[in-house]
Design a protein around this motif. Structure first.
Motif, PDB file in Angstrom:
ATOM      1  N   ARG A  83      -2.055   7.818  -0.082  1.00 16.29           N
ATOM      2  CA  ARG A  83      -2.017   9.287   0.468  1.00 16.29           C
ATOM      3  C   ARG A  83      -1.421   9.356   1.650  1.00 16.29           C
ATOM      4  O   ARG A  83      -1.528   8.429   2.649  1.00 16.29           O
ATOM      5  CB  ARG A  83      -3.412   9.826   0.742  1.00 16.29           C
ATOM      6  CG  ARG A  83      -3.759  11.118   0.938  1.00 16.29           C
ATOM      7  CD  ARG A  83      -5.001  11.358   1.257  1.00 16.29           C
ATOM      8  NE  ARG A  83      -5.122  13.028   1.808  1.00 16.29           N
ATOM      9  CZ  ARG A  83      -6.155  13.641   1.956  1.00 16.29           C
ATOM     10  NH1 ARG A  83      -7.072  12.810   2.493  1.00 16.29           N
ATOM     11  NH2 ARG A  83      -6.030  14.844   2.650  1.00 16.29           N
ATOM     12  N   GLN A 129       0.759  -0.960   0.121  1.00 21.03           N
ATOM     13  CA  GLN A 129      -0.043   0.202  -0.052  1.00 21.03           C
ATOM     14  C   GLN A 129       0.802   1.411  -0.029  1.00 21.03           C
ATOM     15  O   GLN A 129       0.846   2.345  -0.671  1.00 21.03           O
ATOM     16  CB  GLN A 129      -0.980   0.159   1.180  1.00 21.03           C
ATOM     17  CG  GLN A 129      -1.748  -0.932   1.524  1.00 21.03           C
ATOM     18  CD  GLN A 129      -2.898  -1.346  -0.075  1.00 21.03           C
ATOM     19  OE1 GLN A 129      -3.189  -0.163  -0.303  1.00 21.03           O
ATOM     20  NE2 GLN A 129      -2.716  -2.433  -0.377  1.00 21.03           N
ATOM     21  N   THR A 178      -9.790   4.826   1.929  1.00 16.20           N
ATOM     22  CA  THR A 178     -10.860   5.841   1.726  1.00 16.20           C
ATOM     23  C   THR A 178     -11.892   4.891   1.092  1.00 16.20           C
ATOM     24  O   THR A 178     -11.713   3.877   0.594  1.00 16.20           O
ATOM     25  CB  THR A 178     -10.334   6.574   0.688  1.00 16.20           C
ATOM     26  OG1 THR A 178     -10.031   6.008  -0.695  1.00 16.20           O
ATOM     27  CG2 THR A 178      -8.977   7.579   0.948  1.00 16.20           C
ATOM     28  N   ASP A 179     -13.106   5.513   0.572  1.00 19.11           N
ATOM     29  CA  ASP A 179     -14.145   4.923   0.072  1.00 19.11           C
ATOM     30  C   ASP A 179     -13.766   4.372  -1.103  1.00 19.11           C
ATOM     31  O   ASP A 179     -14.331   3.325  -1.722  1.00 19.11           O
ATOM     32  CB  ASP A 179     -15.452   6.001  -0.094  1.00 19.11           C
ATOM     33  CG  ASP A 179     -15.792   6.090   1.251  1.00 19.11           C
ATOM     34  OD1 ASP A 179     -15.583   5.602   2.365  1.00 19.11           O
ATOM     35  OD2 ASP A 179     -16.534   7.247   1.334  1.00 19.11           O
ATOM     36  N   GLU A 180     -12.633   4.813  -1.893  1.00 13.10           N
ATOM     37  CA  GLU A 180     -12.359   4.582  -3.111  1.00 13.10           C
ATOM     38  C   GLU A 180     -11.127   3.247  -2.964  1.00 13.10           C
ATOM     39  O   GLU A 180     -10.806   2.896  -3.810  1.00 13.10           O
ATOM     40  CB  GLU A 180     -11.565   5.345  -3.707  1.00 13.10           C
ATOM     41  CG  GLU A 180     -12.627   6.622  -4.578  1.00 13.10           C
ATOM     42  CD  GLU A 180     -13.102   7.480  -3.339  1.00 13.10           C
ATOM     43  OE1 GLU A 180     -12.469   7.923  -2.519  1.00 13.10           O
ATOM     44  OE2 GLU A 180     -14.381   7.925  -3.265  1.00 13.10           O
ATOM     45  N   GLY A 181     -10.914   2.977  -1.678  1.00 12.93           N
ATOM     46  CA  GLY A 181      -9.788   1.954  -1.512  1.00 12.93           C
ATOM     47  C   GLY A 181      -8.420   2.484  -1.615  1.00 12.93           C
ATOM     48  O   GLY A 181      -7.477   1.543  -1.589  1.00 12.93           O
ATOM     49  N   GLN A 182      -8.182   3.681  -1.647  1.00  7.67           N
ATOM     50  CA  GLN A 182      -6.889   4.325  -1.138  1.00  7.67           C
ATOM     51  C   GLN A 182      -6.382   4.339   0.429  1.00  7.67           C
ATOM     52  O   GLN A 182      -7.026   4.592   1.144  1.00  7.67           O
ATOM     53  CB  GLN A 182      -6.712   5.499  -1.915  1.00  7.67           C
ATOM     54  CG  GLN A 182      -5.437   6.226  -1.847  1.00  7.67           C
ATOM     55  CD  GLN A 182      -5.220   7.887  -2.319  1.00  7.67           C
ATOM     56  OE1 GLN A 182      -6.244   8.457  -2.005  1.00  7.67           O
ATOM     57  NE2 GLN A 182      -3.962   8.231  -2.672  1.00  7.67           N
TER      58      GLN A 182
END
Ligand SMILES: [Zn+2]
Length: 298
Positions: A37, A31, A76-80
């Motif tokens: 991020r 990751q 995050t909701d986007e998987g980041q």
């Protein structure tokens, strides 16, 4: 003060903290290396960018130098993946250093990012202050993406702590009890609060605190809401309760003053136009919302 926050500050964080994956160092490393991020602190100050209006958390590069202090905040909701680092001495000159309370008061950072700041600040400070084993005194090492420290000498595991604080809006008839500590800004009064002690329920802590500080006994203690308060790791538990009498015995070693306020007085303090310049806490604090909730009751 923009008052942009609908609720108290620090209450909108990541939904998915990836707890099930934290124990897998290979997954965490992957990751880190693939577009994560990364947000950071320089000591106790958050690193931000100012785009002339809105603020954002300064986007750090996931470098090897920063990997040592990286903690995994979640996805995050986007998987980041989102990491936080203590970038003291390594942060770019372009990053602004900002006080966390000031960021919360200003309301120029998106609420979700303010939630990240709270999570990151508490977790990074816990690491900074828990470098040695509380069991045997040997150095400890971070594990599980920063959600545990382990001791190689005695194999003890240590976990980040959260310290519960009961904060109580006390009413008697149509009046509210507010007090002020000597270090409060001039003219500010707030709901009384105190740490929950070992072996106490939240309600018992609230009742004890109000008895110790104001000499009142409470009835009808009800939960209202809660707020992470990352200075360094409190959880404010907001309660509303009634006092069974109104004769105050104020503990002057804890409080500079405490007294009963009428609803209209509290209302004008919240709105910032009390005739004597008295103030209630700002919308960033749970106390503000507790007082509003009491005023909204019949
Ligand atoms: Zn140990």
């Amino acid at each position: 003060m923009t008052g942009a926050l609908a609720g108290p500050a620090f209450t909108q964080g990541l939904f998915d903290r990836a707890a099930a994956r934290r124990g897998d160092p290979d997954w965490i490393a992957a990751q880190w290396q693939s577009g994560a991020r990364v947000i950071g602190f320089d000591g106790e100050q958050a690193l931000v960018s100012d785009e002339g209006g809105a603020l954002s958390l300064y986007p750090l590069r996931a470098s090897t130098a920063l990997a040592d202090t990286a903690v995994l905040l979640g996805l995050t909701d986007e998987g980041q993946a989102v990491f936080a680092v203590d970038a003291a001495g390594l942060a770019p000159e372009a990053a602004l250093r900002r006080d966390v309370r000031g960021l919360a008061a200003e309301g120029r950072l998106p609420p979700r990012d303010l939630g990240l700041v709270a999570e990151a600040r508490s977790l990074l400070l816990w690491h900074a202050r828990h470098r040695f084993c509380a069991n045997c005194g040997s150095p400890t090492r971070p594990a599980d993406g920063g959600w545990r420290r382990s001791c190689a000498a005695c194999e003890a595991s240590h976990f980040p702590r959260t310290d519960p604080v009961a904060i109580v809006a006390v009413t008697h008839g149509d009046r509210l009890l507010l007090g002020r500590q000597p270090q409060f800004p001039a003219g500010m009064y707030s709901a009384l609060a105190g740490f929950v002690e070992p072996g106490e329920t939240i309600e018992a802590a609230a009742a004890r605190e109000i008895f110790e500080e104001a000499g009142l006994r409470l009835t009808r203690i009800r939960y209202h809401s809660s707020q992470p308060w990352p200075f360094p790791s409190s959880l404010m538990i907001g309660l509303i309760a009634e006092a069974d009498h109104d004769a105050l015995t104020v503990d002057r070693s804890e409080l500079e003053d405490a007294r009963w306020f009428s609803r209209s007085e509290v209302s004008s303090m919240l709105a910032g136009h009390h005739p004597d310049g008295l103030k209630a806490p700002m919308p960033l604090a749970i106390a503000h919302h507790l007082l509003r909730a009491v005023l909204a009751e019949d």
